[in-house]
Enzyme design. Structure first.
Site, PDB file in Angstrom:
ATOM      1  N   SER A  97      44.307 -30.679  -8.763  1.00 53.67           N
ATOM      2  CA  SER A  97      45.156 -31.852  -8.607  1.00 53.67           C
ATOM      3  C   SER A  97      45.722 -32.275  -9.964  1.00 53.67           C
ATOM      4  O   SER A  97      46.408 -31.492 -10.619  1.00 53.67           O
ATOM      5  CB  SER A  97      44.348 -32.959  -7.924  1.00 53.67           C
ATOM      6  N   HIS A 122      48.207 -29.640  -5.312  1.00 54.98           N
ATOM      7  CA  HIS A 122      48.556 -30.208  -4.011  1.00 54.98           C
ATOM      8  C   HIS A 122      49.402 -31.456  -4.239  1.00 54.98           C
ATOM      9  O   HIS A 122      49.624 -31.867  -5.370  1.00 54.98           O
ATOM     10  CB  HIS A 122      47.315 -30.510  -3.163  1.00 54.98           C
TER      11      HIS A 122
END
Length: 199
Positions: A97, A122
């Site tokens: 992330s 993501h």
């Protein structure tokens, strides 16, 4: 968590440091765990301190993080870009992330991963409850952040914005080799690449 203490001999006797302070002497910052405002403030303070000490010497940011708060991660990222000193990024364990985003934002040619590290990108996560109007405002903001992160990740990796947007729709895990091919890192290392470090 117990933080180890390192004792060094100096001309004036012994001096003890916590391990992170000792690493800072070698221009190494360790970002471990989730990224929140407190962690971001500590990393930013270390970046600014090292910049003030020597703006031309590399700073080495080791990352082992599952990610965290987007605004906190962006504060670190913006500071990395703001300072003159080049920031080398090294993934140890995982960079997921916001951790992966920071990894990609290191100085081109100086973004590394250890052999068995994993990298995951993501879209930003968000949750909000309240009045419908407030939910709508927050939904628009998270979509704006998503577009901004995708554009920056595309810039750092050389991928198209469309590809990054498609790949970040869901959790997208990569090995070091896959992250290298994607453009998040420049090389996989098996030996210390930090000048002055223990080779």
């Amino acid at each position: 968590m117990l933080v180890p203490i390192v004792v060094e001999q100096t001309g004036r006797g012994e001096r003890s440091y916590d391990i992170y302070s000792r690493l800072l002497k070698d221009r190494i910052i360790f970002l471990g765990g989730g990224i929140d405002d407190n962690v971001a403030n500590l990393v930013i303070a270390q970046l600014l301190f090292l910049e003030a000490e020597d703006p031309d010497k590399d700073i080495h940011l080791y990352i082992n993080s599952p990610g965290g708060v987007v605004t906190a991660g962006m504060a670190i990222y913006d500071t990395m870009r703001y300072i003159k000193a080049p920031v080398s990024t090294i993934c140890v364990g995982q960079a997921a992330s916001m951790g992966a985003f920071l990894l990609s934002g290191g100085e081109k040619g100086k973004r590394y991963s250890l052999v068995n590290s994993r990298i995951m990108i993501h879209q930003p996560l968000g949750g909000f409850q309240g009045q419908a109007t407030d939910i709508h405002i927050h939904a628009k903001e998270i979509l704006r952040m998503k577009d901004e992160l995708n554009a920056l990740l595309a810039e750092h990796t050389g991928q198209s914005v469309e590809k990054v947007a498609a790949d970040t729709e869901r959790d997208y895990f990569m090995s070091g080799e896959e992250a290298k091919n994607y453009g998040i890192i420049d090389a996989i290392v098996t030996r210390n690449v930090v000048p002055g470090g223990a080779n």
